[in-house]
Scaffold this active site. Structure first.
Site, PDB file in Angstrom:
ATOM      1  N   LYS A  11     -12.933  -0.678  -5.527  1.00 53.80           N
ATOM      2  CA  LYS A  11     -13.255  -1.739  -6.667  1.00 53.80           C
ATOM      3  C   LYS A  11     -12.847  -3.022  -5.949  1.00 53.80           C
ATOM      4  O   LYS A  11     -11.643  -3.310  -5.319  1.00 53.80           O
ATOM      5  CB  LYS A  11     -12.119  -1.355  -7.810  1.00 53.80           C
ATOM      6  CG  LYS A  11     -12.045  -2.357  -8.794  1.00 53.80           C
ATOM      7  CD  LYS A  11     -10.462  -2.565  -9.295  1.00 53.80           C
ATOM      8  CE  LYS A  11      -9.403  -3.040  -8.080  1.00 53.80           C
ATOM      9  NZ  LYS A  11      -8.187  -3.656  -8.600  1.00 53.80           N
ATOM     10  N   PRO A  90      -7.708   2.073   2.105  1.00 50.49           N
ATOM     11  CA  PRO A  90      -6.009   1.735   2.172  1.00 50.49           C
ATOM     12  C   PRO A  90      -5.499   1.846   0.693  1.00 50.49           C
ATOM     13  O   PRO A  90      -6.207   1.461  -0.108  1.00 50.49           O
ATOM     14  CB  PRO A  90      -6.007   0.365   2.786  1.00 50.49           C
ATOM     15  CG  PRO A  90      -7.327  -0.299   2.809  1.00 50.49           C
ATOM     16  CD  PRO A  90      -8.421   0.903   2.709  1.00 50.49           C
ATOM     17  N   GLY A  94      -5.199  -3.438  -3.613  1.00 51.16           N
ATOM     18  CA  GLY A  94      -6.120  -4.138  -4.444  1.00 51.16           C
ATOM     19  C   GLY A  94      -7.504  -3.743  -4.499  1.00 51.16           C
ATOM     20  O   GLY A  94      -8.343  -4.438  -5.024  1.00 51.16           O
ATOM     21  N   ILE A  95      -7.693  -2.451  -4.152  1.00 50.02           N
ATOM     22  CA  ILE A  95      -9.306  -2.122  -4.126  1.00 50.02           C
ATOM     23  C   ILE A  95      -9.166  -0.780  -4.981  1.00 50.02           C
ATOM     24  O   ILE A  95     -10.146   0.109  -4.729  1.00 50.02           O
ATOM     25  CB  ILE A  95     -10.016  -2.310  -2.921  1.00 50.02           C
ATOM     26  CG1 ILE A  95      -9.162  -1.265  -2.056  1.00 50.02           C
ATOM     27  CG2 ILE A  95     -10.234  -3.631  -2.488  1.00 50.02           C
ATOM     28  CD1 ILE A  95     -10.076  -1.150  -0.608  1.00 50.02           C
ATOM     29  N   GLY A  96      -8.397  -0.384  -5.838  1.00 45.04           N
ATOM     30  CA  GLY A  96      -8.674   0.526  -6.747  1.00 45.04           C
ATOM     31  C   GLY A  96      -7.826   1.853  -6.145  1.00 45.04           C
ATOM     32  O   GLY A  96      -6.896   2.356  -6.898  1.00 45.04           O
ATOM     33  N   GLY A  97      -8.000   2.176  -5.144  1.00 43.83           N
ATOM     34  CA  GLY A  97      -7.020   3.134  -4.555  1.00 43.83           C
ATOM     35  C   GLY A  97      -7.160   4.599  -5.451  1.00 43.83           C
ATOM     36  O   GLY A  97      -8.061   5.266  -6.054  1.00 43.83           O
ATOM     37  N   GLY A  98      -5.699   4.791  -5.840  1.00 42.15           N
ATOM     38  CA  GLY A  98      -5.618   6.056  -6.838  1.00 42.15           C
ATOM     39  C   GLY A  98      -6.276   5.878  -8.101  1.00 42.15           C
ATOM     40  O   GLY A  98      -6.523   6.881  -8.897  1.00 42.15           O
ATOM     41  N   SER A  99      -6.527   4.697  -8.680  1.00 37.19           N
ATOM     42  CA  SER A  99      -7.060   4.477  -9.766  1.00 37.19           C
ATOM     43  C   SER A  99      -8.437   5.037  -9.934  1.00 37.19           C
ATOM     44  O   SER A  99      -9.230   5.553 -10.514  1.00 37.19           O
ATOM     45  CB  SER A  99      -7.167   3.188 -10.360  1.00 37.19           C
ATOM     46  OG  SER A  99      -5.924   2.600 -10.419  1.00 37.19           O
ATOM     47  N   ASP A 121      -6.321   0.156 -14.384  1.00 36.67           N
ATOM     48  CA  ASP A 121      -7.658  -0.104 -13.685  1.00 36.67           C
ATOM     49  C   ASP A 121      -8.757   1.401 -13.666  1.00 36.67           C
ATOM     50  O   ASP A 121      -9.601   1.251 -13.245  1.00 36.67           O
ATOM     51  CB  ASP A 121      -7.250  -0.212 -12.189  1.00 36.67           C
ATOM     52  CG  ASP A 121      -7.278  -1.807 -11.677  1.00 36.67           C
ATOM     53  OD1 ASP A 121      -7.613  -2.647 -12.831  1.00 36.67           O
ATOM     54  OD2 ASP A 121      -6.839  -2.018 -10.576  1.00 36.67           O
TER      55      ASP A 121
HETATM   56  O1  C5P Z   1      -1.464   0.167 -15.041  1.00 39.98           O
HETATM   57  P1  C5P Z   1      -0.965   0.339 -13.406  1.00 39.98           P
HETATM   58  O2  C5P Z   1       0.046   1.403 -13.228  1.00 39.98           O
HETATM   59  O3  C5P Z   1      -2.275   0.422 -12.474  1.00 39.98           O
HETATM   60  O4  C5P Z   1      -0.369  -1.189 -13.094  1.00 39.98           O
HETATM   61  C1  C5P Z   1       0.695  -1.306 -12.135  1.00 39.98           C
HETATM   62  C2  C5P Z   1       1.711  -2.477 -12.391  1.00 39.98           C
HETATM   63  O5  C5P Z   1       0.858  -3.805 -12.488  1.00 39.98           O
HETATM   64  C3  C5P Z   1       2.075  -2.389 -14.047  1.00 39.98           C
HETATM   65  O6  C5P Z   1       3.184  -1.553 -14.038  1.00 39.98           O
HETATM   66  C4  C5P Z   1       2.363  -3.850 -14.430  1.00 39.98           C
HETATM   67  O7  C5P Z   1       3.495  -4.356 -13.853  1.00 39.98           O
HETATM   68  C5  C5P Z   1       1.224  -4.491 -13.574  1.00 39.98           C
HETATM   69  N1  C5P Z   1       0.165  -4.813 -14.496  1.00 39.98           N
HETATM   70  C6  C5P Z   1       0.118  -5.716 -15.587  1.00 39.98           C
HETATM   71  N2  C5P Z   1      -1.015  -6.025 -16.338  1.00 39.98           N
HETATM   72  C7  C5P Z   1      -2.057  -5.321 -16.178  1.00 39.98           C
HETATM   73  C8  C5P Z   1      -2.136  -4.302 -15.133  1.00 39.98           C
HETATM   74  C9  C5P Z   1      -1.215  -3.923 -14.301  1.00 39.98           C
HETATM   75  O8  C5P Z   1       1.207  -6.460 -15.654  1.00 39.98           O
HETATM   76  N3  C5P Z   1      -3.099  -5.468 -16.809  1.00 39.98           N
END
Ligand code: C5P
Length: 266
Positions: A11, A90, A94-99, A121
């Protein structure tokens, strides 16, 4: 039993505007997201118990239990079986990975749930093609007229913790992204007028990002350079595949320790 194959593309946040923060701490985003033709591969074989296995260049450190979003995605879809993951991307990059892996599993299983409970994500990764993402990631509008682009992705091999980058962002209320024009004469010009608000906090926290941006900007024929997500992966865009491929070769040669991939963004 034959396995169902799924593709989890990288991503790329072409833009990432942070427009506010909710009471629960999550940030409001306005982002144009595209997807690469490079990514992880997964194979799902239905069975009585959940089992994960992992291979590929980024297999190290991938959890093979409930901590893996793929496991939780299968649970969310009410499915059990074996999932083999080929980790080509990797992680923490910042490119999605696990999501994206979790989104691929939800798509393969035809899950009705958008996957937002797994990560902000995940819903956008289920779309798999250019889309404007708002809210904390759940408001999605396809960017119909957005062109496919030639890109090089580069990650310097450092893991960037997303929460730390959001925390280091000084102003949480920034102007939203401009509407994506339906017909676009020059996507690079339009992108240059937008931002990734996480790029400067990430660059301050992670000294390895600035040299990547510099190296990408130095490539002949480069049209646009920016960081994706909360980093550290950065991308460069080109209007010719040959220029893109030459840049990827040059970067691979000059920085053998960096992850460098030429790709097409959709
Ligand atoms: O949802 P996810 O686990 O991918 O997000 C990782 C962390 O990134 C969250 O715990 C939060 O600190 C931050 N985040 C955020 N606002 C978003 C997405 C992520 O603050 N819209």
């Amino acid at each position: 039993m034959t396995a169902v194959e799924a593709f989890a593309p990288a991503k790329v946040n072409l833009t990432l505007h942070v427009t506010g923060q909710r009471a629960d701490g999550y940030h409001l985003l306005d982002s144009l997201v595209a997807f690469a033709d490079v990514g992880d591969r997964l194979w799902l074989t239905e069975g009585d118990a959940m089992r994960l296995s992992v291979s590929g260049p980024f297999a190290d450190g991938v959890p093979l239990d409930h901590r893996n979003l793929v496991w939780r995605a299968a649970e969310l879809a009410g499915w059990t079986g074996e999932i083999r993951i080929e980790k080509n991307l990797p992680h923490g990059a910042g490119i999605g990975g696990g999501s994206s892996d979790a989104a691929a599993v939800l798509n393969a299983l035809g899950a009705a749930d958008n996957g937002a409970s797994l990560g902000a994500d995940v819903p956008v990764c289920r779309v798999g093609r250019a889309v404007r993402m708002r809210g904390i990631g759940e408001v999605l509008d396809p960017a119909e007229g957005w062109p496919n682009l030639h890109a090089v992705l580069v990650n310097p091999g450092v893991h960037v913790p997303t929460p730390a980058v959001f925390k280091a962002l000084q102003t949480k209320t920034n102007a939203p992204m401009s509407d994506v024009p339906e017909t676009l004469a020059d996507p690079f010009h339009w992108l240059a007028q937008q931002r990734n608000d996480l790029q400067s906090p990430a660059t301050r926290l992670t000294p390895d990002i600035a040299p990547v941006l510099t190296a990408l900007n130095d490539q002949p024929g480069v049209k646009f350079v920016r960081m994706s997500g909360s980093g550290a992966t950065c991308f460069a865009l080109f209007d010719e595949a040959a220029m893109r491929d030459a840049a990827a070769d040059a970067l691979t040669h000059a920085h053998p320790d960096w992850w460098v991939k030429a790709c097409r963004l959709t």
